[in-house]
Design an enzyme around this catalytic site. Structure first.
Site, short mmCIF file in Angstrom:
data_model
loop_
_atom_site.label_atom_id
_atom_site.label_comp_id
_atom_site.label_asym_id
_atom_site.label_seq_id
_atom_site.Cartn_x
_atom_site.Cartn_y
_atom_site.Cartn_z
N GLU A 172 36.20 -76.66 84.62
CA GLU A 172 35.62 -75.51 85.32
C GLU A 172 35.10 -74.46 84.34
OE1 GLU A 172 36.56 -72.26 88.81
OE2 GLU A 172 38.25 -73.21 87.79
N ASP A 216 40.58 -78.57 86.49
CA ASP A 216 40.63 -77.15 86.80
C ASP A 216 41.92 -76.62 86.18
OD1 ASP A 216 40.62 -74.59 87.80
OD2 ASP A 216 40.01 -75.17 89.82
N ILE A 220 43.37 -73.65 86.07
CA ILE A 220 44.14 -72.87 87.04
C ILE A 220 43.35 -72.83 88.34
CG2 ILE A 220 45.16 -70.64 87.62
CD1 ILE A 220 45.53 -70.03 84.73
N ASP A 221 43.81 -73.56 89.32
CA ASP A 221 43.22 -73.46 90.65
C ASP A 221 44.09 -72.49 91.44
OD1 ASP A 221 41.25 -74.12 92.54
OD2 ASP A 221 42.65 -75.45 93.57
N THR A 264 43.15 -68.93 90.95
CA THR A 264 43.14 -67.83 89.97
C THR A 264 43.39 -66.48 90.64
OG1 THR A 264 41.63 -69.03 88.51
CG2 THR A 264 41.77 -66.66 88.21
N ASP A 288 37.95 -78.93 91.57
CA ASP A 288 38.87 -78.47 92.60
C ASP A 288 39.49 -79.62 93.37
OD1 ASP A 288 38.38 -75.58 92.30
OD2 ASP A 288 36.40 -76.02 93.14
#
Length: 313
Positions: A80, A100, A102-103, A105, A244
């Site tokens: 990402e 990703d 940190i999905d 955020t 994601d």
């Protein structure tokens, strides 16, 4: 057919360990937060003021990318934050990690613990490995093609395995939805009308489904995980990206869920690079033999898209 040129068992073990190590770094970043989180982790915006990226996002992705490069230097990487930096995103037949860091955020910035690292792996364009780790709750969802989906590598998914629950109608469902980062008038109006039909009483709202509830968790990857677990019945979103949902696609499918292309059409690998995502949990075959679980999934999908709005993203 499962790929033979890549040692998927080894890649899977590597990915599980990588997600756990990334989770430690997410917790370290969170520990630096105070009540003034914005000044501590310096969130910046990508598209607008609600599309956030933090220093921890970037640091975790750099760690994951470097770790993959050291172990699998010939494999491709799609991330990402790399994409936000201008790298081209394209799905090929080559072994590819799709990440990703940190999905969730916004949840991370606000101290909500629905946050995860999502690491998917594709080969010949098919998602074949998925690992999603929420370090705050210490829940790791993982799957390898053909080997089932698991919670913390010990509990088979769905949580009711081997007996998925029935789902009589869309009105009996808990539906995962998100508001997303596009807050333009046109998009919000479409989402608002769709959510009203899904949640509203059909006696007063034309097309009202009156589903049991709508849930906005704030993480596409965790939404897929909860569908895989059977805790959400289905999840729909327009506007998110391959990083994601790549890992979640494998986990949901290995848990008996079914993923769809745009508008409920049959899923194909290139749909991973689009922005229209829909997944339904595993559903039990009808007791009287009148409907298989997959037929029930397709029926629920048809009911959903009779109520859903569609738009380009």
């Amino acid at each position: 057919m499962a790929p033979t040129e890549v040692d998927l068992d080894r890649v899977y073990a590597f990915t599980v360990n990588l997600a756990k190590e990334a989770g430690k770094r997410i917790l370290e970043g969170s520990a630096k937060r105070t009540s003034h989180a914005a000044s501590i982790d310096n969130p910046n915006t990508k598209k607008n003021r609600v599309d956030l990226v933090t220093e921890t996002d970037q640091a975790v992705e750099a760690y994951i990318k470097d770790s993959i490069a050291q172990t699998y230097p010939d494999f491709r990487f799609i991330g990402e934050e790399s994409y936000a930096g201008g790298e081209r995103v394209e799905l090929t037949d080559e072994p590819t990690f799709i990440v990703d860091p940190i999905d969730g955020t916004t949840n991370f910035v606000h101290g909500l613990d629905f946050v995860c690292c999502s690491i998917g792996f594709t080969y010949k364009q098919e998602p074949v490995i998925g690992v999603i780790y929420n370090p705050f709750l210490d829940k790791l969802y993982s799957a390898q093609e053909g080997k089932g989906a698991w919670l913390n590598q010990t509990t088979r998914l769905p949580l009711t395995h081997p007996h998925p629950a029935p789902l009589a109608s869309l009105g009996d469902a808990v539906i995962g939805v998100e508001w997303g980062s596009d807050r333009s008038k046109a998009i919000i109006e479409k989402k608002g009308k769709m959510y009203m039909r899904l949640a509203g009483d059909g006696k007063e709202i034309e097309g009202g489904v009156m589903a049991h509830s709508l849930r906005s968790i704030g993480s596409a990857a965790l939404n897929y995980s909860y569908v895989a677990a059977g805790q959400l019945d289905l999840y729909f979103e327009i506007g998110c990206w391959s990083w994601d949902v790549c890992a979640g696609t494998v986990i949901a499918r290995e848990a008996g869920g079914k993923v769809y292309g745009r508008g409920g059409k049959p899923w194909k690998p290139q749909d991973l690079m689009g922005h229209h995502f829909f997944v339904v949990r595993a559903i039990a075959d009808a007791a009287d033999g009148s409907e298989t679980g997959e037929q029930a999934q397709d029926r629920i999908a048809k009911e959903f898209f009779a109520a859903a709005e569609d738009w380009d993203a």
